[in-house]
Design a protein around this motif. Sequence first.
Motif, short mmCIF file in Angstrom:
data_model
loop_
_atom_site.label_atom_id
_atom_site.label_comp_id
_atom_site.label_asym_id
_atom_site.label_seq_id
_atom_site.Cartn_x
_atom_site.Cartn_y
_atom_site.Cartn_z
N GLY A 198 -8.80 6.11 7.73
CA GLY A 198 -7.68 5.68 6.89
C GLY A 198 -7.98 4.50 5.99
N ASP A 199 -9.20 3.96 6.04
CA ASP A 199 -9.56 2.79 5.24
C ASP A 199 -10.13 3.23 3.89
OD1 ASP A 199 -10.48 0.40 4.17
OD2 ASP A 199 -11.96 0.03 5.76
N ARG A 200 -9.26 3.38 2.92
CA ARG A 200 -9.66 3.86 1.58
C ARG A 200 -10.71 2.94 0.96
NH1 ARG A 200 -5.32 3.37 -2.97
NH2 ARG A 200 -5.88 1.24 -2.50
N ASP A 201 -10.52 1.63 1.08
CA ASP A 201 -11.48 0.69 0.50
C ASP A 201 -12.83 0.80 1.20
OD1 ASP A 201 -9.61 -0.21 -1.33
OD2 ASP A 201 -8.92 -1.84 -0.02
N GLY A 202 -12.81 1.05 2.52
CA GLY A 202 -14.05 1.24 3.27
C GLY A 202 -14.80 2.47 2.80
N LEU A 203 -14.07 3.55 2.55
CA LEU A 203 -14.68 4.79 2.03
C LEU A 203 -15.32 4.52 0.68
CD1 LEU A 203 -15.25 7.83 1.80
CD2 LEU A 203 -12.88 8.11 1.01
N ILE A 204 -14.59 3.87 -0.20
CA ILE A 204 -15.12 3.57 -1.54
C ILE A 204 -16.37 2.70 -1.44
CG2 ILE A 204 -14.63 2.34 -3.70
CD1 ILE A 204 -11.67 3.30 -3.31
N ALA A 205 -16.35 1.71 -0.57
CA ALA A 205 -17.52 0.83 -0.39
C ALA A 205 -18.72 1.62 0.10
CB ALA A 205 -17.19 -0.30 0.57
N CYS A 206 -18.51 2.55 1.02
CA CYS A 206 -19.61 3.38 1.53
C CYS A 206 -20.18 4.27 0.42
CB CYS A 206 -19.14 4.25 2.69
SG CYS A 206 -18.90 3.37 4.24
N LEU A 207 -19.31 4.88 -0.36
CA LEU A 207 -19.77 5.73 -1.46
C LEU A 207 -20.61 4.93 -2.45
CD1 LEU A 207 -16.54 7.81 -2.08
CD2 LEU A 207 -18.70 8.68 -1.16
N ARG A 208 -20.12 3.78 -2.80
CA ARG A 208 -20.86 2.93 -3.77
C ARG A 208 -22.20 2.49 -3.19
NH1 ARG A 208 -15.65 -0.29 -5.99
NH2 ARG A 208 -15.17 1.18 -7.65
N LYS A 209 -22.19 2.08 -1.93
CA LYS A 209 -23.44 1.63 -1.31
C LYS A 209 -24.46 2.77 -1.25
CE LYS A 209 -25.22 -0.70 2.75
NZ LYS A 209 -24.91 -1.33 4.04
N ALA A 210 -23.99 3.99 -0.96
CA ALA A 210 -24.91 5.13 -0.85
C ALA A 210 -25.59 5.46 -2.16
CB ALA A 210 -24.16 6.35 -0.32
N VAL A 211 -24.89 5.31 -3.26
CA VAL A 211 -25.47 5.70 -4.56
C VAL A 211 -25.85 4.49 -5.41
CG1 VAL A 211 -24.25 7.90 -4.58
CG2 VAL A 211 -23.21 5.92 -5.70
N ASP A 212 -25.80 3.31 -4.82
CA ASP A 212 -26.08 2.07 -5.55
C ASP A 212 -27.44 2.09 -6.23
OD1 ASP A 212 -25.48 -0.46 -6.47
OD2 ASP A 212 -26.31 -1.45 -4.70
N SER A 213 -28.41 2.62 -5.54
CA SER A 213 -29.74 2.72 -6.15
C SER A 213 -30.38 4.03 -5.70
CB SER A 213 -30.62 1.55 -5.72
OG SER A 213 -31.01 1.70 -4.37
N LYS A 214 -31.29 4.52 -6.48
CA LYS A 214 -31.98 5.77 -6.15
C LYS A 214 -32.70 5.64 -4.81
CE LYS A 214 -32.54 9.74 -8.19
NZ LYS A 214 -31.45 10.70 -8.21
N GLY A 215 -33.25 4.48 -4.55
CA GLY A 215 -33.96 4.25 -3.29
C GLY A 215 -33.04 4.35 -2.10
N SER A 216 -31.83 3.87 -2.25
CA SER A 216 -30.86 3.92 -1.15
C SER A 216 -30.55 5.36 -0.77
CB SER A 216 -29.57 3.19 -1.56
OG SER A 216 -28.60 3.31 -0.56
#
Length: 150
Positions: free
Chosen positions: A96-114
């Motif tokens: 239920g943590d929408r901001d947590g989901l968004i943070a995970c998505l951003r972190k996952a695609v933040d860099s090609k290496g990630s």
Amino acid sequence: QFHFVIAGDGDKGERVRKLASDLSNITLPGWVSASDAKALLFFSTLGLAPYRQLPGCMPNKIFEYLAVGLPIISSLEGDLPVLLDQFGAGLSYSPGDRDGLIACLRKAVDSKGSLTSLREGAVNLYKSKFVAADIYRAYASHLEQIADVA
């Protein structure tokens, strides 16, 4: 930046379609065949598992995602967040943590290496813990040990 494909048509399908009707970054194909589902997985970048808690079980989607090397973004609690972290195979957020989901998505695609690192972790987690032949071999060995004791 993100496009979500939500396949399937469960008991909340109608509600999801209504909520997503004005969103251009969501595709809802409904039920898809096994071959179409496999194609979707191969064209995907991440596998989402936005479940409320399911005590004592892990949805099949988790194994399907890992089998094709998809990193997982999940709200499941229990063993999965520990495994995702241990193998670097995905990221977790609270249900239920929408901001947590968004943070995970951003972190996952933040860099090609990630993303590359998460994919490697997903493959390693699958090979380490979820290959059926290995599981059955270990189970048979366990049964043989029990039989020897009795």
